[in-house]
Motif scaffolding. Structure first.
Motif, PDB file in Angstrom:
ATOM      1  N   ALA A 166      -6.199  -1.953  -2.414  1.00 47.11           N
ATOM      2  CA  ALA A 166      -4.825  -1.450  -2.308  1.00 47.11           C
ATOM      3  C   ALA A 166      -4.057  -2.064  -1.146  1.00 47.11           C
ATOM      4  O   ALA A 166      -2.826  -1.913  -1.070  1.00 47.11           O
ATOM      5  CB  ALA A 166      -4.836   0.079  -2.184  1.00 47.11           C
ATOM      6  N   THR A 167      -4.739  -2.748  -0.233  1.00 50.15           N
ATOM      7  CA  THR A 167      -4.073  -3.359   0.927  1.00 50.15           C
ATOM      8  C   THR A 167      -4.597  -4.783   1.141  1.00 50.15           C
ATOM      9  O   THR A 167      -5.259  -5.070   2.146  1.00 50.15           O
ATOM     10  CB  THR A 167      -4.309  -2.526   2.204  1.00 50.15           C
ATOM     11  OG1 THR A 167      -5.735  -2.307   2.346  1.00 50.15           O
ATOM     12  CG2 THR A 167      -3.583  -1.194   2.131  1.00 50.15           C
ATOM     13  N   ASP A 198      -2.625   2.402  -5.891  1.00 54.21           N
ATOM     14  CA  ASP A 198      -1.804   1.221  -6.169  1.00 54.21           C
ATOM     15  C   ASP A 198      -0.319   1.548  -6.258  1.00 54.21           C
ATOM     16  O   ASP A 198       0.528   0.651  -6.142  1.00 54.21           O
ATOM     17  CB  ASP A 198      -2.246   0.571  -7.479  1.00 54.21           C
ATOM     18  CG  ASP A 198      -3.611  -0.089  -7.363  1.00 54.21           C
ATOM     19  OD1 ASP A 198      -3.978  -0.465  -6.234  1.00 54.21           O
ATOM     20  OD2 ASP A 198      -4.305  -0.208  -8.383  1.00 54.21           O
ATOM     21  N   ASN A 256       3.443   2.152  -1.698  1.00 57.06           N
ATOM     22  CA  ASN A 256       3.915   0.921  -1.070  1.00 57.06           C
ATOM     23  C   ASN A 256       2.886   0.439  -0.050  1.00 57.06           C
ATOM     24  O   ASN A 256       2.401   1.224   0.780  1.00 57.06           O
ATOM     25  CB  ASN A 256       5.261   1.182  -0.391  1.00 57.06           C
ATOM     26  CG  ASN A 256       5.761  -0.010   0.394  1.00 57.06           C
ATOM     27  OD1 ASN A 256       5.414  -0.183   1.557  1.00 57.06           O
ATOM     28  ND2 ASN A 256       6.588  -0.827  -0.252  1.00 57.06           N
ATOM     29  N   GLU A 257       2.541  -0.851  -0.106  1.00 51.77           N
ATOM     30  CA  GLU A 257       1.463  -1.345   0.741  1.00 51.77           C
ATOM     31  C   GLU A 257       1.777  -1.218   2.227  1.00 51.77           C
ATOM     32  O   GLU A 257       0.896  -0.888   3.037  1.00 51.77           O
ATOM     33  CB  GLU A 257       1.133  -2.798   0.408  1.00 51.77           C
ATOM     34  CG  GLU A 257      -0.084  -3.304   1.180  1.00 51.77           C
ATOM     35  CD  GLU A 257      -0.446  -4.745   0.862  1.00 51.77           C
ATOM     36  OE1 GLU A 257      -1.298  -5.298   1.582  1.00 51.77           O
ATOM     37  OE2 GLU A 257       0.121  -5.307  -0.098  1.00 51.77           O
ATOM     38  N   ASN A 285      -0.568   0.787   4.728  1.00 56.21           N
ATOM     39  CA  ASN A 285      -1.112   0.161   5.941  1.00 56.21           C
ATOM     40  C   ASN A 285      -0.817   0.996   7.176  1.00 56.21           C
ATOM     41  O   ASN A 285      -1.677   1.154   8.054  1.00 56.21           O
ATOM     42  CB  ASN A 285      -0.545  -1.247   6.115  1.00 56.21           C
ATOM     43  CG  ASN A 285      -1.269  -2.289   5.289  1.00 56.21           C
ATOM     44  OD1 ASN A 285      -2.481  -2.206   5.106  1.00 56.21           O
ATOM     45  ND2 ASN A 285      -0.542  -3.270   4.778  1.00 56.21           N
TER      46      ASN A 285
END
Length: 331
Positions: free
Chosen positions: A202-203, A242, A245-246, A250
């Protein structure tokens, strides 16, 4: 941080499925014990001849002859040969003594764990290997749900269970169990599958697994899978990690790591702020009347609890938590 909790009130180390920790003896479990101690029995098993040499080189034979209650996870000859080959050591004598000693101590559990204690459960046990700060010992994740495995690196070999000694038990294992990092526990523990996904697939822009494998010290607050379930259910637009928003994810993940510190539960004082997380915000700790540690995150949420504390790796300490913490999204 100042010490607040007394040693007898440290949160239980074992988590998810609590293992039996009481030592077995002739009066507890009806075990018939031989006169030979663990070191004697190792000498009598042909497939442990390399381990015998390693214990002698590391000056650990006398320790395994002592009175007490231990569990030796004994790498067989093939396991040690593979370790030597993979690490470019010509033989046991080529391994630096201090490295070999720590590695072998990581195969000795404090207390006796028979297969009856391990099959069908999973949790953390303490080894005799030294942790990165004074008065700490490394932990190991034991998983008895599919055979008996340790740190997702080794399993008890067929026919290798419950070799009884006068001072404990031996389980022969099929691989060397190397010293654990924080990444080892995240990847091995089945209760951190969503955290693993968050840190990897996912990141993709950040290599968190490498970060959690590197030398140095980190304190990791690790959300359980149930914590991520609650996070996703709180937003109708999120069905999986997913969908987040990455950049936001983070920031959230970085809010769970404090760099440069190995903060164990006895270091935490009531109403104390932590050093800054990698994201930049601080955490505030509250000690309840029953010695539960609650955490206030950067957004002011107060309902995060440490459910298992002080899971010690070579490069820091992990605390399992029941909520995903959210940083201050306005800064």
């Amino acid at each position: 941080m100042k010490k607040y909790l007394k040693s007898q009130s440290i949160l239980l180390l074992f988590v998810f499925a609590i293992m039996a920790v009481s030592c077995l003896n002739d009066d507890n479990g009806g075990i018939q014990r031989p006169e030979e101690n663990i070191a004697d029995i190792v000498k009598g098993i042909d497939d442990l001849s390399l381990l015998e040499s390693a214990l002698e080189r590391a000056d650990l034979v006398s320790g395994l002859e002592e009175l007490g209650s231990f569990t030796l996870l004994a790498p067989n000859n093939n396991a040690l040969s593979t370790f030597l080959e993979n690490n470019d050591f010509a033989d046991i004598d080529a391994v630096p003594v201090d490295v070999l000693r720590q590695l072998l101590l990581n195969h000795v559990l404090r207390g006796e764990f028979r297969s009856s204690n391990l099959v069908g459960v999973s949790g953390y046990v303490e080894t005799l290997a030294s942790g990165p700060i004074t008065d700490t010992r490394l932990n190991m994740y034991a998983d008895g749900t599919d055979g008996i495995g340790f740190n997702n690196m080794a399993k008890v070999a067929q026919g290798g269970r419950d070799i009884t000694a006068s001072n404990g038990s031996i389980h022969i294992v099929d691989a060397v169990i190397e010293l654990p990092t924080l990444a080892t526990f995240v990847l091995a523990d089945s209760n951190f599958r969503d955290l693993e996904t968050a840190l990897t697939a996912a990141t993709p822009s950040v290599d968190y697994i490498t970060l959690l494998s590197e030398t140095g010290l980190h304190t990791l607050f690790a959300p359980l899978d149930t914590a991520f379930d609650a996070l996703l259910s709180g937003n109708p637009d999120w069905n999986s990690l997913d969908d987040i928003n990455e950049d936001l994810l983070n920031a959230v993940l970085s809010h769970h790591v404090i760099g440069g510190a190995n903060i164990v539960s006895t270091d935490i004082e009531n109403n104390e702020e932590s050093p800054a997380t990698l994201e930049g915000d601080v955490l505030t700790f509250i000690i309840t009347g029953n010695n539960t540690i609650l955490i206030t995150d950067g957004s002011g949420n107060t309902d995060t609890a440490i459910t298992a504390a002080d899971i010690q790796a070579t490069n820091g300490v992990l605390h399992a938590i029941n909520r995903v913490m959210i940083p201050d999204t306005e800064n």
